[in-house]
Motif scaffolding. Structure first.
Motif, PDB file in Angstrom:
ATOM      1  N   LEU A 143      12.105  11.484  11.352  1.00 20.77           N
ATOM      2  CA  LEU A 143      11.701  10.478  10.363  1.00 20.77           C
ATOM      3  C   LEU A 143      10.895   9.361  11.023  1.00 20.77           C
ATOM      4  O   LEU A 143       9.885   8.905  10.473  1.00 20.77           O
ATOM      5  N   ALA A 144      11.331   8.926  12.190  1.00 19.57           N
ATOM      6  CA  ALA A 144      10.632   7.843  12.897  1.00 19.57           C
ATOM      7  C   ALA A 144       9.215   8.262  13.285  1.00 19.57           C
ATOM      8  O   ALA A 144       8.264   7.488  13.132  1.00 19.57           O
ATOM      9  N   ARG A 145       9.054   9.498  13.769  1.00 18.64           N
ATOM     10  CA  ARG A 145       7.708   9.971  14.125  1.00 18.64           C
ATOM     11  C   ARG A 145       6.809  10.053  12.899  1.00 18.64           C
ATOM     12  O   ARG A 145       5.639   9.676  12.957  1.00 18.64           O
ATOM     13  N   ASN A 146       7.352  10.536  11.782  1.00 14.99           N
ATOM     14  CA  ASN A 146       6.550  10.591  10.560  1.00 14.99           C
ATOM     15  C   ASN A 146       6.211   9.197  10.062  1.00 14.99           C
ATOM     16  O   ASN A 146       5.110   8.960   9.569  1.00 14.99           O
ATOM     17  N   LEU A 147       7.149   8.268  10.183  1.00 16.22           N
ATOM     18  CA  LEU A 147       6.890   6.897   9.764  1.00 16.22           C
ATOM     19  C   LEU A 147       5.747   6.288  10.581  1.00 16.22           C
ATOM     20  O   LEU A 147       4.853   5.642  10.028  1.00 16.22           O
ATOM     21  N   LEU A 148       5.750   6.505  11.884  1.00 15.01           N
ATOM     22  CA  LEU A 148       4.659   6.002  12.721  1.00 15.01           C
ATOM     23  C   LEU A 148       3.320   6.586  12.294  1.00 15.01           C
ATOM     24  O   LEU A 148       2.306   5.883  12.241  1.00 15.01           O
ATOM     25  N   ASP A 149       3.299   7.879  11.987  1.00 17.30           N
ATOM     26  CA  ASP A 149       2.060   8.513  11.531  1.00 17.30           C
ATOM     27  C   ASP A 149       1.620   7.939  10.188  1.00 17.30           C
ATOM     28  O   ASP A 149       0.445   7.650   9.978  1.00 17.30           O
ATOM     29  N   ARG A 150       2.566   7.754   9.273  1.00 14.82           N
ATOM     30  CA  ARG A 150       2.225   7.223   7.951  1.00 14.82           C
ATOM     31  C   ARG A 150       1.706   5.795   8.030  1.00 14.82           C
ATOM     32  O   ARG A 150       0.772   5.430   7.323  1.00 14.82           O
ATOM     33  N   VAL A 151       2.302   4.980   8.890  1.00  9.75           N
ATOM     34  CA  VAL A 151       1.853   3.590   9.037  1.00  9.75           C
ATOM     35  C   VAL A 151       0.394   3.543   9.480  1.00  9.75           C
ATOM     36  O   VAL A 151      -0.369   2.684   9.040  1.00  9.75           O
ATOM     37  N   ALA A 152      -0.011   4.485  10.320  1.00  9.39           N
ATOM     38  CA  ALA A 152      -1.408   4.540  10.761  1.00  9.39           C
ATOM     39  C   ALA A 152      -2.353   4.819   9.593  1.00  9.39           C
ATOM     40  O   ALA A 152      -3.541   4.507   9.669  1.00  9.39           O
ATOM     41  N   HIS A 153      -1.841   5.392   8.500  1.00 12.19           N
ATOM     42  CA  HIS A 153      -2.656   5.712   7.328  1.00 12.19           C
ATOM     43  C   HIS A 153      -2.455   4.721   6.184  1.00 12.19           C
ATOM     44  O   HIS A 153      -2.932   4.966   5.074  1.00 12.19           O
ATOM     45  N   ARG A 154      -1.749   3.630   6.439  1.00 14.73           N
ATOM     46  CA  ARG A 154      -1.481   2.672   5.365  1.00 14.73           C
ATOM     47  C   ARG A 154      -2.784   2.064   4.872  1.00 14.73           C
ATOM     48  O   ARG A 154      -3.623   1.636   5.664  1.00 14.73           O
ATOM     49  N   ALA A 155      -2.936   2.043   3.562  1.00 16.71           N
ATOM     50  CA  ALA A 155      -4.125   1.467   2.947  1.00 16.71           C
ATOM     51  C   ALA A 155      -4.130  -0.045   3.179  1.00 16.71           C
ATOM     52  O   ALA A 155      -3.111  -0.707   2.951  1.00 16.71           O
ATOM     53  N   PRO A 156      -5.257  -0.588   3.642  1.00 16.57           N
ATOM     54  CA  PRO A 156      -5.322  -2.032   3.887  1.00 16.57           C
ATOM     55  C   PRO A 156      -5.034  -2.824   2.612  1.00 16.57           C
ATOM     56  O   PRO A 156      -5.488  -2.459   1.538  1.00 16.57           O
ATOM     57  N   GLU A 157      -4.254  -3.865   2.750  1.00 12.82           N
ATOM     58  CA  GLU A 157      -3.923  -4.772   1.649  1.00 12.82           C
ATOM     59  C   GLU A 157      -3.267  -4.070   0.459  1.00 12.82           C
ATOM     60  O   GLU A 157      -3.385  -4.525  -0.682  1.00 12.82           O
ATOM     61  N   SER A 158      -2.598  -2.944   0.722  1.00 15.54           N
ATOM     62  CA  SER A 158      -1.919  -2.247  -0.371  1.00 15.54           C
ATOM     63  C   SER A 158      -0.530  -2.824  -0.574  1.00 15.54           C
ATOM     64  O   SER A 158       0.057  -3.405   0.330  1.00 15.54           O
ATOM     65  N   ALA A 159      -0.025  -2.661  -1.789  1.00 18.24           N
ATOM     66  CA  ALA A 159       1.337  -3.099  -2.078  1.00 18.24           C
ATOM     67  C   ALA A 159       2.310  -2.173  -1.360  1.00 18.24           C
ATOM     68  O   ALA A 159       2.038  -0.993  -1.164  1.00 18.24           O
ATOM     69  N   GLY A 160       3.417  -2.701  -0.964  1.00 18.20           N
ATOM     70  CA  GLY A 160       4.424  -1.893  -0.300  1.00 18.20           C
ATOM     71  C   GLY A 160       5.685  -2.718  -0.114  1.00 18.20           C
ATOM     72  O   GLY A 160       5.733  -3.893  -0.478  1.00 18.20           O
ATOM     73  N   VAL A 161       6.683  -2.101   0.436  1.00 22.13           N
ATOM     74  CA  VAL A 161       7.951  -2.762   0.706  1.00 22.13           C
ATOM     75  C   VAL A 161       8.364  -2.375   2.123  1.00 22.13           C
ATOM     76  O   VAL A 161       8.376  -1.204   2.457  1.00 22.13           O
ATOM     77  N   THR A 162       8.683  -3.371   2.924  1.00 23.30           N
ATOM     78  CA  THR A 162       9.199  -3.116   4.262  1.00 23.30           C
ATOM     79  C   THR A 162      10.490  -3.900   4.390  1.00 23.30           C
ATOM     80  O   THR A 162      10.504  -5.116   4.214  1.00 23.30           O
ATOM     81  N   VAL A 163      11.575  -3.191   4.663  1.00 27.29           N
ATOM     82  CA  VAL A 163      12.898  -3.815   4.737  1.00 27.29           C
ATOM     83  C   VAL A 163      13.659  -3.220   5.911  1.00 27.29           C
ATOM     84  O   VAL A 163      13.594  -2.015   6.151  1.00 27.29           O
ATOM     85  N   ASP A 164      14.384  -4.053   6.616  1.00 28.51           N
ATOM     86  CA  ASP A 164      15.306  -3.593   7.641  1.00 28.51           C
ATOM     87  C   ASP A 164      16.571  -4.421   7.485  1.00 28.51           C
ATOM     88  O   ASP A 164      16.503  -5.606   7.161  1.00 28.51           O
ATOM     89  N   ALA A 165      17.716  -3.816   7.661  1.00 36.33           N
ATOM     90  CA  ALA A 165      18.963  -4.566   7.474  1.00 36.33           C
ATOM     91  C   ALA A 165      20.099  -3.952   8.263  1.00 36.33           C
ATOM     92  O   ALA A 165      20.195  -2.734   8.392  1.00 36.33           O
ATOM     93  N   GLU A 166      20.945  -4.822   8.790  1.00 36.57           N
ATOM     94  CA  GLU A 166      22.246  -4.455   9.320  1.00 36.57           C
ATOM     95  C   GLU A 166      23.188  -5.504   8.747  1.00 36.57           C
ATOM     96  O   GLU A 166      23.172  -6.659   9.171  1.00 36.57           O
ATOM     97  N   LEU A 167      23.951  -5.123   7.725  1.00 31.67           N
ATOM     98  CA  LEU A 167      24.705  -6.072   6.915  1.00 31.67           C
ATOM     99  C   LEU A 167      26.163  -5.668   6.791  1.00 31.67           C
ATOM    100  O   LEU A 167      26.523  -4.524   7.051  1.00 31.67           O
TER     101      LEU A 167
END
Length: 175
Positions: A98-122
């Motif tokens: 999943l982490a490798r795919n996420l890195l690849d997908r981030v490289a293809h992120r559309a500039p100024e596109s809407a999205g959600v980025t969240v990280d949590a340890e709660l």
């Protein structure tokens, strides 16, 4: 290395980022090895090899066989099910993929596109955790149900990676 030998074959099949991407593509429409190869930018032989591994693990099924250019084109689709969440064993393999795919997908992120980025340890109540897991599952099911074939008119390519889990209080003990 010991984790691989005891891990469910489905999880081992998903532990490769190319196979995980294939499964995502096969969720929305049946595709052949040739179509997967074009979409993923890999050779037809490599796509066929990965597709056979997914098939052997029971993660894809033959959707249809079509005549194409004097031959037979076998198209596969993903087998719907909870295959990413039901296994506890081998989760590190899946997380790495999943982490490798996420890195690849981030490289293809559309500039100024809407999205959600969240990280949590709660720390939350068991009831709140169960409710949140239900909502996350519903959101991902909604996205998967809305998925269309790659490059379908009127669609945008999106990436969504979710891995949420309850944690222990103490770090794992090394043997």
């Amino acid at each position: 290395m010991a984790i691989v030998s005891t891990t469910d074959p489905r999880l081992r099949a998903l532990a490769h980022p190319v196979r995980l991407r294939m499964l995502s593509l096969l969720w929305s429409a049946p595709l052949s090895a040739a179509a997967l190869a074009r979409e993923l930018g890999i050779s037809h032989a490599l796509a066929s090899q990965h597709l056979r591994r997914l098939d052997a693990a029971g993660l894809v099924e033959l959707a249809d066989v079509r005549s194409r250019r004097g031959g037979q084109e076998r198209r596969y689709r993903a087998v719907c099910g909870p295959w990413l969440t039901e296994q506890q064993e081998g989760q590190a393999l899946l997380a790495e993929s999943l982490a490798r795919n996420l890195l690849d997908r981030v490289a293809h992120r559309a500039p100024e596109s809407a999205g959600v980025t969240v990280d949590a340890e709660l720390w939350v109540s068991p009831e709140d955790w169960a409710a949140a897991c239900g909502r996350l599952h519903a959101i991902m099911t909604e996205l998967h149900d809305a998925a269309r074939p790659p490059h379908a008119p009127g669609t945008v390519r999106v990436g969504a990676t979710v891995m949420a889990f309850e944690m222990t209080d103490s770090p794992p003990v090394d043997n």
